[in-house]
Design a protein around this motif. Structure first.
Motif, PDB file in Angstrom:
ATOM      1  N   LEU A 233     -14.045   2.137  -5.903  1.00  0.00           N
ATOM      2  CA  LEU A 233     -13.576   3.342  -5.213  1.00  0.00           C
ATOM      3  C   LEU A 233     -14.655   4.399  -5.058  1.00  0.00           C
ATOM      4  O   LEU A 233     -14.739   5.067  -4.028  1.00  0.00           O
ATOM      5  CB  LEU A 233     -12.356   3.912  -5.935  1.00  0.00           C
TER       6      LEU A 233
ATOM      7  N   PHE B 222      -4.226   8.544  -1.461  1.00  0.00           N
ATOM      8  CA  PHE B 222      -4.083   7.616  -0.346  1.00  0.00           C
ATOM      9  C   PHE B 222      -3.901   8.420   0.940  1.00  0.00           C
ATOM     10  O   PHE B 222      -3.047   9.307   0.996  1.00  0.00           O
ATOM     11  CB  PHE B 222      -2.846   6.732  -0.542  1.00  0.00           C
TER      12      PHE B 222
ATOM     13  N   ASN C  95       0.802  -1.209   0.000  1.00  0.00           N
ATOM     14  CA  ASN C  95       0.000   0.000   0.000  1.00  0.00           C
ATOM     15  C   ASN C  95       0.841   1.268   0.000  1.00  0.00           C
ATOM     16  O   ASN C  95       1.992   1.266   0.415  1.00  0.00           O
ATOM     17  CB  ASN C  95      -0.938  -0.006   1.200  1.00  0.00           C
ATOM     18  N   TYR C  96       0.242   2.349  -0.476  1.00  0.00           N
ATOM     19  CA  TYR C  96       0.832   3.689  -0.404  1.00  0.00           C
ATOM     20  C   TYR C  96       0.188   4.425   0.766  1.00  0.00           C
ATOM     21  O   TYR C  96      -0.947   4.134   1.131  1.00  0.00           O
ATOM     22  CB  TYR C  96       0.557   4.484  -1.683  1.00  0.00           C
TER      23      TYR C  96
ATOM     24  N   THR D   9      -7.872  -0.193   0.447  1.00  0.00           N
ATOM     25  CA  THR D   9      -6.448   0.028   0.215  1.00  0.00           C
ATOM     26  C   THR D   9      -6.102  -0.435  -1.200  1.00  0.00           C
ATOM     27  O   THR D   9      -6.930  -1.051  -1.880  1.00  0.00           O
ATOM     28  CB  THR D   9      -5.589  -0.773   1.209  1.00  0.00           C
ATOM     29  N   GLN D  10      -4.869  -0.180  -1.609  1.00  0.00           N
ATOM     30  CA  GLN D  10      -4.420  -0.652  -2.915  1.00  0.00           C
ATOM     31  C   GLN D  10      -4.554  -2.176  -3.009  1.00  0.00           C
ATOM     32  O   GLN D  10      -5.026  -2.698  -4.022  1.00  0.00           O
ATOM     33  CB  GLN D  10      -2.961  -0.240  -3.157  1.00  0.00           C
TER      34      GLN D  10
ATOM     35  N   ARG E  84      -5.862   4.194   2.769  1.00  0.00           N
ATOM     36  CA  ARG E  84      -7.195   4.143   2.148  1.00  0.00           C
ATOM     37  C   ARG E  84      -7.257   5.138   0.990  1.00  0.00           C
ATOM     38  O   ARG E  84      -6.693   6.222   1.060  1.00  0.00           O
ATOM     39  CB  ARG E  84      -8.283   4.474   3.168  1.00  0.00           C
ATOM     40  N   ILE E  85      -7.981   4.762  -0.063  1.00  0.00           N
ATOM     41  CA  ILE E  85      -7.982   5.524  -1.314  1.00  0.00           C
ATOM     42  C   ILE E  85      -9.301   6.252  -1.534  1.00  0.00           C
ATOM     43  O   ILE E  85     -10.377   5.692  -1.335  1.00  0.00           O
ATOM     44  CB  ILE E  85      -7.775   4.581  -2.523  1.00  0.00           C
ATOM     45  N   THR E  86      -9.186   7.482  -2.017  1.00  0.00           N
ATOM     46  CA  THR E  86     -10.334   8.207  -2.558  1.00  0.00           C
ATOM     47  C   THR E  86      -9.961   8.675  -3.960  1.00  0.00           C
ATOM     48  O   THR E  86      -8.787   8.935  -4.249  1.00  0.00           O
ATOM     49  CB  THR E  86     -10.742   9.421  -1.702  1.00  0.00           C
TER      50      THR E  86
ATOM     51  N   LEU F 226      -5.464   9.153  -7.644  1.00  0.00           N
ATOM     52  CA  LEU F 226      -5.776   8.238  -6.547  1.00  0.00           C
ATOM     53  C   LEU F 226      -5.089   8.773  -5.303  1.00  0.00           C
ATOM     54  O   LEU F 226      -3.863   8.790  -5.222  1.00  0.00           O
ATOM     55  CB  LEU F 226      -5.301   6.824  -6.879  1.00  0.00           C
TER      56      LEU F 226
END
Length: 141
Positions: free
Chosen positions: A41, A103, A4-5, A49-50, A108-110, A101
């Motif tokens: 997403l 993080f 993950n980032y 997450t990624q 967690r991604i938005t 994207l």
């Protein structure tokens, strides 16, 4: 191993053909990687997450059981990540569809549309603590 980032924006690719974010559509009646990732997403911002997005998009595009029981799902996830996987810098969302994207500190991604003020401020370096990585180019030089 953590793929993950954190506190990172994957910015749109330098060679993207769009000037604003667009919703990717299925092709030929079948979901594409882009449309599946977008739905994941957009449907639950800041929840995945990624690793979640990579696995869930693979699982949802499978022709056999896209909703296996939990024990089978865990085994499939382990098997999926036992091979190397391309990160979301290779996703069609930032490469072709104009979606950054973003993080957060927990990975967690938005989605962050390229035309938004937030995206522009982050790319310009005006938001402290957020690293910017470009999505991979669509074409070779």
């Amino acid at each position: 191993m953590d793929l993950n980032y954190y506190d990172t924006l994957i910015a749109v690719a330098e060679d993207t053909q769009v000037i604003r974010a667009e919703v990717p559509l299925p092709r030929g009646g079948k979901p594409t990687v882009a449309s599946v990732q977008y739905e994941l997403l957009a449907g639950d911002p800041g929840a995945l997450t990624q690793e979640d997005v990579l696995f869930e998009s693979w699982l949802l595009r499978r022709q056999d059981d896209p909703e296996p029981p939990q024990d089978v799902r865990a085994e499939l996830r382990d098997r999926f990540f036992s091979r190397s996987q391309a990160c979301l810098r290779a996703s069609p969302l930032p490469k072709k569809h104009g979606w950054g994207l973003l993080f957060d500190g927990t990975g967690r991604i938005t989605l962050c549309p390229m035309e938004s003020d937030e995206y522009q401020r982050i790319v310009a370096g005006e938001v402290a603590g957020v690293r910017v990585l470009k999505a991979m180019r669509t074409r070779r030089r």
